[in-house]
Write a protein that holds these residues in place. Structure first.
Motif, PDB file in Angstrom:
ATOM      1  N   MET A   1      22.117  -9.288  -3.158  1.00 16.08           N
ATOM      2  CA  MET A   1      22.064  -9.869  -4.493  1.00 16.08           C
ATOM      3  C   MET A   1      21.169 -11.091  -4.472  1.00 16.08           C
ATOM      4  SD  MET A   1      26.021  -9.751  -5.838  1.00 16.08           S
ATOM      5  CE  MET A   1      27.070  -8.323  -5.571  1.00 16.08           C
TER       6      MET A   1
ATOM      7  N   LEU B   1      21.227 -12.093 -12.180  1.00 14.00           N
ATOM      8  CA  LEU B   1      21.700 -11.619 -10.881  1.00 14.00           C
ATOM      9  C   LEU B   1      21.082 -10.255 -10.622  1.00 14.00           C
ATOM     10  CD1 LEU B   1      23.548 -12.070  -8.421  1.00 14.00           C
ATOM     11  CD2 LEU B   1      25.357 -10.882  -9.675  1.00 14.00           C
TER      12      LEU B   1
ATOM     13  N   VAL C   1      20.813  -7.023  -8.384  1.00 16.25           N
ATOM     14  CA  VAL C   1      21.768  -6.321  -7.533  1.00 16.25           C
ATOM     15  C   VAL C   1      21.100  -5.099  -6.913  1.00 16.25           C
ATOM     16  CG1 VAL C   1      24.044  -5.265  -7.407  1.00 16.25           C
ATOM     17  CG2 VAL C   1      23.576  -7.005  -9.145  1.00 16.25           C
TER      18      VAL C   1
ATOM     19  N   ALA D   1      29.261  -7.267  -8.422  1.00 16.08           N
ATOM     20  CA  ALA D   1      28.254  -8.139  -9.020  1.00 16.08           C
ATOM     21  C   ALA D   1      28.823  -8.884 -10.235  1.00 16.08           C
ATOM     22  CB  ALA D   1      27.033  -7.320  -9.432  1.00 16.08           C
TER      23      ALA D   1
ATOM     24  N   GLN E   1      19.936  -5.427 -12.835  1.00 11.11           N
ATOM     25  CA  GLN E   1      19.905  -6.853 -13.146  1.00 11.11           C
ATOM     26  C   GLN E   1      20.958  -7.163 -14.193  1.00 11.11           C
ATOM     27  OE1 GLN E   1      16.332  -8.331 -15.119  1.00 11.11           O
ATOM     28  NE2 GLN E   1      16.549 -10.329 -14.157  1.00 11.11           N
TER      29      GLN E   1
END
Length: 219
Positions: A61, A157, A159, A169, A210
């Motif tokens: 991540m 974030l 992933v 996540a 994302q």
């Protein structure tokens, strides 16, 4: 000649003709040009982070704060529980837009999910929720019912790995929001950067998603 050379330099830096014209008409104020470059830098940094994730051989991540530009989208509301629900809904809606001859923007489609459980550090045992599939379209040729999604500051974030990593996540995103004292300013968005639609040859362990959470700007 020097004026032309200056214009060529600005063009090489990626500025559009209207941006260059505005620069001269404003007497040389470069605020608009700087903002444009910073936006491009933010996008480039995201692309670099994404490619780094794609090059890894294990799930990973990458967290960052970014500026998300305004997006014009065709939008449809759905209800579901699993990541696959969102994917199949997006797939069907996208094909419907293709059949209508809608002009798309070069941006991946995404979903906006009406869930907040992850912000409290838990995931509901009944995770079904409303979500919106958003298909970015060309602003110049957008249909009359297109929706303008405003620009925002967002916690991003990236992933790497199969869709099975998304629950982890979500929890990580909620943890970071609490740790950084951020105030959400909208529902979370999920973007499938690399998924089944890219090609059946792609190993699910190499998918890249994302999560974007709009947050209130710092005072």
């Amino acid at each position: 000649v020097t004026r032309i050379l200056q214009i060529q330099k600005l063009q090489q830096m990626g500025f559009r003709p209207e941006e260059i014209l505005s620069y001269y008409e404003s007497g040389g104020k470069a605020d608009g040009l700087l903002a444009s470059l910073e936006e491009k830098l933010s996008v480039l940094q995201q692309q670099i982070a994404e490619m780094r994730l794609r090059s890894h051989d294990v799930p990973d991540m990458s967290l960052s704060m970014i500026t998300v530009p305004e997006t014009v989208c065709c939008v449809r509301k759905y209800h579901g529980a699993l990541a696959q629900d969102g994917y199949y809904a997006a797939y069907d809606f996208f094909h419907e837009c293709v059949e209508k001859g809608i002009s798309f923007a070069p941006i991946p489609f995404f979903s906006i999910n009406e869930r907040t459980d992850y912000l409290e550090g838990t995931l509901s045992s009944s995770p079904a929720h409303d979500f919106y599939i958003c298909i970015p379209v060309s602003p110049e040729d957008a249909p009359d019912n297109a929706v303008v999604i405003p620009a925002c500051t967002a916690l991003s974030l990236l992933v790497y790995g199969s869709y099975g990593n998304l629950n982890k996540a979500y929890l990580h995103m909620g943890e970071q929001v609490r740790k950084q004292g951020l105030t959400p300013a909208g529902y979370i968005r999920t973007i499938s950067l690399v998924g089944p639609y890219v090609g059946k040859e792609i190993d699910p362990d190499r998918y890249c998603s994302q999560l974007l959470l709009p947050v209130a700007a710092e005072q």
